[in-house]
Design an enzyme around this catalytic site. Structure first.
Site, short mmCIF file in Angstrom:
data_model
loop_
_atom_site.label_atom_id
_atom_site.label_comp_id
_atom_site.label_asym_id
_atom_site.label_seq_id
_atom_site.Cartn_x
_atom_site.Cartn_y
_atom_site.Cartn_z
N LEU A 120 -10.36 88.27 24.88
CA LEU A 120 -10.43 89.02 23.62
C LEU A 120 -10.88 88.00 22.59
CD1 LEU A 120 -9.93 91.85 22.44
CD2 LEU A 120 -7.63 91.14 21.86
N ASP A 121 -12.04 88.26 21.96
CA ASP A 121 -12.66 87.27 21.08
C ASP A 121 -11.74 86.82 19.96
OD1 ASP A 121 -15.01 87.40 22.52
OD2 ASP A 121 -15.86 88.97 21.26
N ILE A 122 -12.01 85.63 19.45
CA ILE A 122 -11.19 85.06 18.38
C ILE A 122 -11.14 85.95 17.14
CG2 ILE A 122 -13.10 83.67 17.42
CD1 ILE A 122 -10.96 81.46 16.94
#
Length: 248
Positions: A120-122
């Site tokens: 899950l992207d930053i």
């Protein structure tokens, strides 16, 4: 004649455990092939041979935990990078959701080999799965995985007017990324500025890149469901255990 396979690979294919767990169990003498203990790493088997594991392996596996985290923006999914902290640092007794009904008690050993099952992207928020169980990791990130992931995506159209229906159809089916055709998606408007995406794959920054292709800028992205497990009311920055009755 059918080719022999590495025993650890065959165990993973059978859904008994991950390859890493398989190697550990083989070394401990917990694996039998056609009733005979096999304890040499790298051993091979034929597909028709019967592979079984000792009760100790099942007992060890039952102690492995899976944790659901509501990841805030600014945390990375896996290893710390560029000064950003990994989401696993949120898994502390103080951050456990007070409404978690799982009977387990937190113990620091549960942090060992607790790895993200998917990214899950930053700059995204929402449901992140951390697990010690290789079977769950394989189910969620394996190449043949079919587990749906659902996202709410706030967007802004960067071209005049509204997003044409033809481009909404493109988001659902017919896009190519990095030279490979994307699997069909389910994309529909949730409200005037928010789309609901349901995907069966998770290429790097896939939703953001899909949106860019049709002139949409992503303003916010939240994962709300993975398979049969929903984020629900889990507060941001907190975590809970995966319940015994829950399945992805």
């Amino acid at each position: 004649m059918t080719e022999p396979l590495r025993l650890s690979k065959r165990m993973s294919e059978l859904g008994l455990c991950s390859r890493r767990e398989a190697d550990e169990w083989i070394a401990r003498g917990w694996v039998r092939v056609d009733g005979v203990v096999v304890s040499e790493l790298g051993s091979k088997v034929l597909p028709h041979q019967k592979v079984t594991v000792e009760r100790q392996a099942a007992a060890e596996q039952s102690k492995r935990v899976t944790v659901l985290v509501h990841k805030p923006i600014g945390f990375v999914s896996g290893q710390a990078e560029d000064g950003y902290r990994p989401a696993v640092v949120l898994v502390t007794p103080e951050n456990r959701w007070e409404e978690d009904r799982a009977p387990m008690r937190f113990h620091p050993t549960q942090l060992r080999s607790l790895v993200p099952a998917g990214r899950l992207d930053i700059d995204s928020t929402g449901l992140l799965v951390l697990t010690q169980d290789g079977r769950i990791a394989k189910q969620l990130v394996g190449e043949d995985g079919k587990v749906e992931k659902e996202y709410l995506v706030r967007v802004e159209y960067t071209r005049p007017g509204r997003l044409p229906d033809a481009d909404l159809k493109r988001l659902n089916f017919g896009m190519t990324m990095d030279g490979k055709k994307l699997k069909p998606a389910q994309v529909r408007w949730q409200n005037d500025d928010q789309l609901r995406f349901v995907l069966q794959e998770g290429r790097k920054r896939q939703i953001r890149r899909m949106c860019e292709m049709v002139g949409l800028r992503v303003l916010g992205l939240k994962r709300v469901r993975i398979g049969g497990v929903a984020l629900g009311d889990l507060p941001q920055g907190q975590w809970r255990y995966l319940g015994a009755d829950e399945q992805f």
